[in-house]
Every structure is written in C-alpha cells, then in structure tokens.
Scaffold this motif. Sequence first.
Motif, PDB file in Angstrom:
ATOM      1  N   CYS A  66      -0.265   4.186  10.563  1.00  0.00           N
ATOM      2  CA  CYS A  66      -0.208   5.475   9.872  1.00  0.00           C
ATOM      3  C   CYS A  66      -1.591   6.063   9.694  1.00  0.00           C
ATOM      4  O   CYS A  66      -2.542   5.350   9.388  1.00  0.00           O
ATOM      5  CB  CYS A  66       0.495   5.358   8.526  1.00  0.00           C
ATOM      6  SG  CYS A  66       0.873   6.983   7.846  1.00  0.00           S
ATOM      7  N   PHE A  68      -2.202   8.259   7.406  1.00  0.00           N
ATOM      8  CA  PHE A  68      -2.383   8.588   5.991  1.00  0.00           C
ATOM      9  C   PHE A  68      -2.657   7.348   5.153  1.00  0.00           C
ATOM     10  O   PHE A  68      -2.530   6.226   5.624  1.00  0.00           O
ATOM     11  CB  PHE A  68      -1.163   9.328   5.449  1.00  0.00           C
ATOM     12  CG  PHE A  68      -1.079  10.747   5.930  1.00  0.00           C
ATOM     13  CD1 PHE A  68      -2.095  11.652   5.628  1.00  0.00           C
ATOM     14  CD2 PHE A  68       0.005  11.180   6.688  1.00  0.00           C
ATOM     15  CE1 PHE A  68      -2.023  12.966   6.070  1.00  0.00           C
ATOM     16  CE2 PHE A  68       0.078  12.487   7.134  1.00  0.00           C
ATOM     17  CZ  PHE A  68      -0.930  13.384   6.829  1.00  0.00           C
ATOM     18  N   PHE A  72       0.756   3.854  -2.659  1.00  0.00           N
ATOM     19  CA  PHE A  72       1.930   3.039  -2.975  1.00  0.00           C
ATOM     20  C   PHE A  72       2.609   2.469  -1.739  1.00  0.00           C
ATOM     21  O   PHE A  72       3.654   1.836  -1.827  1.00  0.00           O
ATOM     22  CB  PHE A  72       2.943   3.896  -3.747  1.00  0.00           C
ATOM     23  CG  PHE A  72       3.175   5.240  -3.105  1.00  0.00           C
ATOM     24  CD1 PHE A  72       4.044   5.363  -2.034  1.00  0.00           C
ATOM     25  CD2 PHE A  72       2.471   6.364  -3.541  1.00  0.00           C
ATOM     26  CE1 PHE A  72       4.238   6.596  -1.425  1.00  0.00           C
ATOM     27  CE2 PHE A  72       2.661   7.592  -2.927  1.00  0.00           C
ATOM     28  CZ  PHE A  72       3.549   7.711  -1.866  1.00  0.00           C
ATOM     29  N   SER A  75       2.271   0.618   4.536  1.00  0.00           N
ATOM     30  CA  SER A  75       1.761   1.015   5.852  1.00  0.00           C
ATOM     31  C   SER A  75       0.479   1.837   5.780  1.00  0.00           C
ATOM     32  O   SER A  75      -0.059   2.234   6.810  1.00  0.00           O
ATOM     33  CB  SER A  75       2.821   1.844   6.591  1.00  0.00           C
ATOM     34  OG  SER A  75       4.032   1.137   6.684  1.00  0.00           O
ATOM     35  N   SER A 111       9.390   6.115   9.834  1.00  0.00           N
ATOM     36  CA  SER A 111       8.195   5.764  10.593  1.00  0.00           C
ATOM     37  C   SER A 111       6.913   6.108   9.863  1.00  0.00           C
ATOM     38  O   SER A 111       6.879   7.044   9.058  1.00  0.00           O
ATOM     39  CB  SER A 111       8.201   6.511  11.938  1.00  0.00           C
ATOM     40  OG  SER A 111       7.101   6.086  12.726  1.00  0.00           O
ATOM     41  N   GLY A 112       5.903   5.333  10.130  1.00  0.00           N
ATOM     42  CA  GLY A 112       4.565   5.737   9.755  1.00  0.00           C
ATOM     43  C   GLY A 112       4.180   6.866  10.717  1.00  0.00           C
ATOM     44  O   GLY A 112       4.863   7.112  11.708  1.00  0.00           O
ATOM     45  N   ILE A 113       3.097   7.523  10.387  1.00  0.00           N
ATOM     46  CA  ILE A 113       2.743   8.663  11.230  1.00  0.00           C
ATOM     47  C   ILE A 113       1.642   8.266  12.200  1.00  0.00           C
ATOM     48  O   ILE A 113       0.520   7.979  11.785  1.00  0.00           O
ATOM     49  CB  ILE A 113       2.275   9.841  10.353  1.00  0.00           C
ATOM     50  CG1 ILE A 113       3.397  10.169   9.368  1.00  0.00           C
ATOM     51  CG2 ILE A 113       1.916  11.056  11.209  1.00  0.00           C
ATOM     52  CD1 ILE A 113       3.028  11.199   8.343  1.00  0.00           C
ATOM     53  N   GLU A 169       8.707  10.795  -3.367  1.00  0.00           N
ATOM     54  CA  GLU A 169       7.803   9.709  -3.765  1.00  0.00           C
ATOM     55  C   GLU A 169       7.602   9.659  -5.271  1.00  0.00           C
ATOM     56  O   GLU A 169       8.159   8.805  -5.937  1.00  0.00           O
ATOM     57  CB  GLU A 169       6.431   9.793  -3.056  1.00  0.00           C
ATOM     58  CG  GLU A 169       6.505  10.029  -1.553  1.00  0.00           C
ATOM     59  CD  GLU A 169       7.068   8.855  -0.750  1.00  0.00           C
ATOM     60  OE1 GLU A 169       7.564   7.886  -1.346  1.00  0.00           O
ATOM     61  OE2 GLU A 169       7.028   8.932   0.497  1.00  0.00           O
ATOM     62  N   LYS A 183      -0.485  14.469   0.209  1.00  0.00           N
ATOM     63  CA  LYS A 183       0.913  14.913   0.141  1.00  0.00           C
ATOM     64  C   LYS A 183       1.147  15.834  -1.040  1.00  0.00           C
ATOM     65  O   LYS A 183       0.369  15.863  -1.983  1.00  0.00           O
ATOM     66  CB  LYS A 183       1.826  13.692  -0.007  1.00  0.00           C
ATOM     67  CG  LYS A 183       1.941  12.884   1.257  1.00  0.00           C
ATOM     68  CD  LYS A 183       3.036  11.863   1.086  1.00  0.00           C
ATOM     69  CE  LYS A 183       3.494  11.359   2.426  1.00  0.00           C
ATOM     70  NZ  LYS A 183       4.547  10.356   2.253  1.00  0.00           N
TER      71      LYS A 183
HETATM   72  S1  SF4 Z   1       4.003   6.963   2.705  1.00  0.00           S
HETATM   73 FE1  SF4 Z   1       4.279   7.666   4.812  1.00  0.00          FE
HETATM   74  S2  SF4 Z   1       2.483   8.956   5.170  1.00  0.00           S
HETATM   75 FE2  SF4 Z   1       2.014   7.745   3.362  1.00  0.00          FE
HETATM   76  S3  SF4 Z   1       0.956   5.958   4.185  1.00  0.00           S
HETATM   77 FE3  SF4 Z   1       3.107   5.402   4.025  1.00  0.00          FE
HETATM   78  S4  SF4 Z   1       3.925   5.832   6.042  1.00  0.00           S
HETATM   79 FE4  SF4 Z   1       1.981   6.901   5.907  1.00  0.00          FE
END
Ligand code: SF4
Lengths: 418, 259
Positions: A66, A68, A72, A75, A111-113, A169, A183
């Motif tokens: 990811c 980002f 919390f 990933s 998915s992670g980005i 979130e 975010k």
């Molecule tokens: S919440 Fe989503 S954007 Fe943020 S670190 Fe985790 S996978 Fe990446």
Amino acid sequence: MYERIREKLGILADAAKYDVSCSSSGSNRKNENRGLGDAEGTGICHTYTEDGRCVSLLKILLTNHCIFDCAFCVSRRSNDIKRAAFTVEEVVELTINFYRRNYIEGLFLSSGIFKNADYTMERLVRIVKKLRTEERFNGYIHLKTIPGASEELLKEAGMYADRMSINLEMPTETGLKILAPEKSHEEVKKPLGYIQQSITQFSDEKALIKSVPKFVPAGQSTQIVIGATPDTDKEIMHTANAFYKNFSLKRVYYSGYIPISNDSRLPVIGSQPPLIRENRLYQADWLMRFYGFNVQEIVNDAHPNLDVDVDPKLSWALRHLEHFPVDVNTADYRMILRVPGIGVSSALKIVQARKFGRLYKDHLKKIGISFNKARHFIRFADSPVQLNDFEAGHIKGIILSESHSKYQKNPYNQLSLF
Amino acid sequence: METFVFDGTLEGLLTAVFYCYQKKSGRVKIVSSAHFYPDVFQQHFEVVSEDDKARRVWAGLKTKLDKQWMLNFYKSFLSEQPPAFQHLVDFARYIIDNEPGAESNYGNPDVLAISQLSQKVHREKHRMEAFIRFQKTSDGIFYAHIEPDFNVLPLLIPHFKNRYADQKWIIYDLKRKYGLFYDLEKVDEIVFDFSEEMSPGLNALPAQLLDEKEELYTILWKDYFRNVNIPARRNMKLHIRHVPKRYWKYLSEKQSDAI
Ligand code: SF4
C-alpha cells in the motif's frame, strides 16, 4: 507451487480479517445460466472462527502492498511485514474451487493500494468480470471500493458485484484526520453517493425495461472502527444514522479496534478490544433498524454513551418507566416491540395469538419471550396484582442478578487512553 | 382411547387421520410400528397406508393452510420423533375441525409444537446447507456424507440442485443409509454399501479415489480457517454454540492436521 499459494493465502487472508463485514445476504442473483452458484435469499455462514465470527465469504486482499500509511491498518506503508499479491487467475481459481466444495458463499475482495487507485481498482474489476462472464459464477461478491477510483471503474464494478462498500474507518472526521491524514469522510461520501445514484437509476430503468442488468443488488455498506479514537457512542450512532439515511446503506458495521501497531496515537498492542461496547452498538443499531427507535431515543446529550451493564433496549425502558407496564393483550405492536425481553418474532406471535383469547403467563413463556426480563414491564391475563411502582434501579438490580452476561468473565478494560 | 399403529411414513400418518374421521374416533393415540409394543389388554387398530386416503387428507389441509404451514407439517414429520407423530395427528384434526386461521393460535399445544419442531428441523437443514463439505473425486463427482439428527435430506434437494447446477454431486446420509445423487439433470435417491476402505467417521474418501487437486484445496481451506481467526477475540463458547461438536467430524476445517 503448493507452498507459494499457501503463503500468499496466509498473508492476504490474515490482513483482510479485520474487516468485519461477513454478510452474504440481500442479493437476488439467481442461477439462471445453469452455471455455478446462487446468491438469492438469506446468506449462509459456512463455519465460525474460534472467536465466534461467521465465515461465509472468502475474504482476502488482492495485495497488502500500500502506498498509504493509515495508522490503524496492518498493510500501512511503514509497517515492516511480508508483502504479497495474488494474480487475477489465482483469486478466480480459489473462489471457484472453494465454492464448489461448499466452503463459502462467495468472495469478499479488498486491497491495499498499489501504484494508484485506478490501477488497483482495475484489477479488482478484472477479477469480478472474469468470475461472472467466463466462469458463469452466480455466488455472492462483495467488492471493496478503492478510495479515489474513477467513476467509470466504479460503475463497471457495480455491474458484477452484489455489494460494494467503502469504510468510514473512524466515526468522526477529526478522528480520521489524526490517524489517516491522507483520508477523509468526504472521500467516502463521493463513491457512496455515486453508487447510490446509479442504483436508483438502474432500478428506475428496470421499471421501464425488463432486461436491465443487475447493479449492486445487495446495496452498500460501511465499517466504523470503534475504540481507536475518543468518540462517544452518541457520535458513532449519529454518524451511522446519517449514513443510513443519506446513502441508504444496507448495513453499518462496528469493529472494535484491535491494536496492531505501536503508534502513540493508538491503544497499545495487547489491550483488549472493546467487545462489550461493540456488542452494544450492534444492539443499538438493531433498535434503529428493526424496532422503530429513533437514534435520539437511544443516545443523546443526556445519555451520550450506551450502558455497559444492560442492553440499550432495557436501558431505554428503565429511563422511561412512564410507558410501562405494557398490556400484552391490548397494546400496540409498536409498544410490545419496545418491551425488554420481547423480540420481533415473539411480538408478532403475541399479536396473532391474542386474537384467540387472552394471553396468560404460560402462553408468553411458550411463545419464547424472556419472561424474567419482560415480566417487570408487562401486564398479562394472570399478572399478579401490582402493589406499587418499582423504581428503575430496583428492576435493574433484579434483572442483573438473575442473568449472567456472556461478557462477565471478560476483563472490563475498555481502555481509555485519552 | 383408541391406539392407531401406522407404518412410520407420512402417507401412513395421513391415512391414520383419515380413519379418525371414518371411524368417528375421539382422540386417538398414534404410534409407529417401530415404537409399538403390543399389550394383551389393549386393542389397537392397524393403519394400512393408502395413497388415496392420504392424498385426500393432504388436500384437505391444503384448503386451510398456506404453503409455509404445509411445509412446517412436513418438516415436523421429518424430525422422526415419536411425540411429533401425536402432535401432527392432533394438529391435522384441529385444523380440519376449525375455521381457517386456526394455525395462528399459538396458545394451542399442537400448533406450538409443530411450529417449534419444524423450526428445529429447519435449523438443521440450514446447518447442513452450511456444513456440507464436498470432496472432488477423480471421476469429477463432488461427494459428501453427513449424519444429521433429523431426516433432512429431502429438504436439501432444491438448494443444492440450484446452487451446483453444473457439477455432479452426492450427499449421503450415513445414519439413514441413503443418499442423493445429482447427475446434471435430476436428483435421484441412491443406496450403496460402504466399502472397507471408506472411513465413515471422517468426511474423507480414500486418497486413491480423489481428484489430484483435492488435497491442496483441503489444506488451503484449513489454512484459511486458521488465518482468519483473531486470537485477541477468542471465544470458544460462542464458537461451539454455532458449530456444535457433533458436526465436527464432517468439517474439514475442524479435523486435526494429519496431512
Ligand atoms: S487502510 Fe487502506 S489505504 Fe490505508 S494503509 Fe490500509 S490498505 Fe492502505
């Protein structure tokens, strides 16, 4: 080959497990092509984890890479962990083969980005498209929207997925800004709004033309992590309520934060997730969705947090003894629903059964209400003469002493770090 | 009170209801021949199943009950519990003797019993829809065996036929010694002898009968099951309530890792 796929599944299932959504119901995708699967009707939980959560979908990430760095999230970029990514084919094969063995109801793909939002979203879309068109798969598919993905990709995803979701979130914008500066709630509202619009548009067209394809038939949901930021239950429930109203969400999930990172902004690793609070929030959510309660009645300025020792319905009743006792032989269905210890199906049975004659204690017990709790709040054909009004504290004491909460043995440490 | 002995089939039970009316009996005691011990001092009436009579009673019930209740009736019958037979006969007579709508009188013991029994059977049907674990054989058939508390196999047909329209499958009830076989067209009842090498205790066919990929998917499923658990939230009491121990032996994910 065996080992590689096992390792990937290990990493990518492990990273996806914190998303609490597991529902596989609410769709209407029938097996009409004599293909594989059916996503009509109520969902099925195929097994339960040792922590008691239901497993109905193969819940995995496409990748845990990811760009980002949300505090919390396991990933997050700065976390030093093993990274992995599935290929499109691997996800399709796992889904089909698990489904054929009756392990699962379908796929929950998140998915992670990697690289950027569209690059990631495009791969997710390729997977669902292949499942639907090449494999003729009619099982349930829940797709996690990648924040920032383009409208075209969202729209295409919606043609194949049963449900789409994007996580809020944190319950408040301020909380989110602290933990995930990249975010915002706005970013969540945009795709939610866009998909909702398209859902309405598709169903309008459906009224005119018969062969309109399905578009996200099981609707949208979101998840709120609780206990990571200092928000009150009032803030959480009001946020949930607003999202239910504004985006016609099917579900809001509340996920008690499980510390997974050493970050000074968050509860320390090893602290107990706020399970009771999470449970109370779900109960309160039910009261809004199925029991006709208004969010204001459940949490408000005078009562900003849900009680820990009693459920929100009992808590409301104790604060509003003026509405009780309710006579089960004459009261409105609406009022019977509000009696602690009487659920939706017992309330229905009560109003049906009383057409045949007055209901006595024995009837009520057999119908399946929890009598010990309800008896303080109801009158029935043979209820004992009431001498005087009990006060709330007294009733609560009796109920608590007679029931043993499933949480009593758990430590009560609802960490307050703030 | 008269005692009626029937053959244990639904048809027999419905025929018994027919005779209650023909013989103008008061309340009768109904027993299946499997549970009947003759008593020298007591007369009993042997009910011979008759298609015709059974059909008439079924049709009669249908004029009073909706589909859901007819299904509840059938499900309660599949519970195979001796007290269920008594409730079913009394319920049928109560419905026939009363105005439509009598089935919502939950104050009536038979109405309540049927609604609760059918719910129990329904719950197990639902559990089987969840807990069946197919294994793919080398000839491409997906096989599973189970031992449900109630005779739920007939209730499973529409679900699995619908869902697995493009694969052949067998679901076998070890306890009642019959199974269902779907051949891509229709579902047939089948009976077969278990060979020595089949281990009926586990949901495991001998390796030589299995598809070569089968082992991989069993392992992956177990891996997955282990990986989605969150140890910080462990709650075995809840786990066992959802997945009762008596079903464990047929759940691949609950079998210890012998592989
Ligand atoms: S919440 Fe989503 S954007 Fe943020 S670190 Fe985790 S996978 Fe990446």
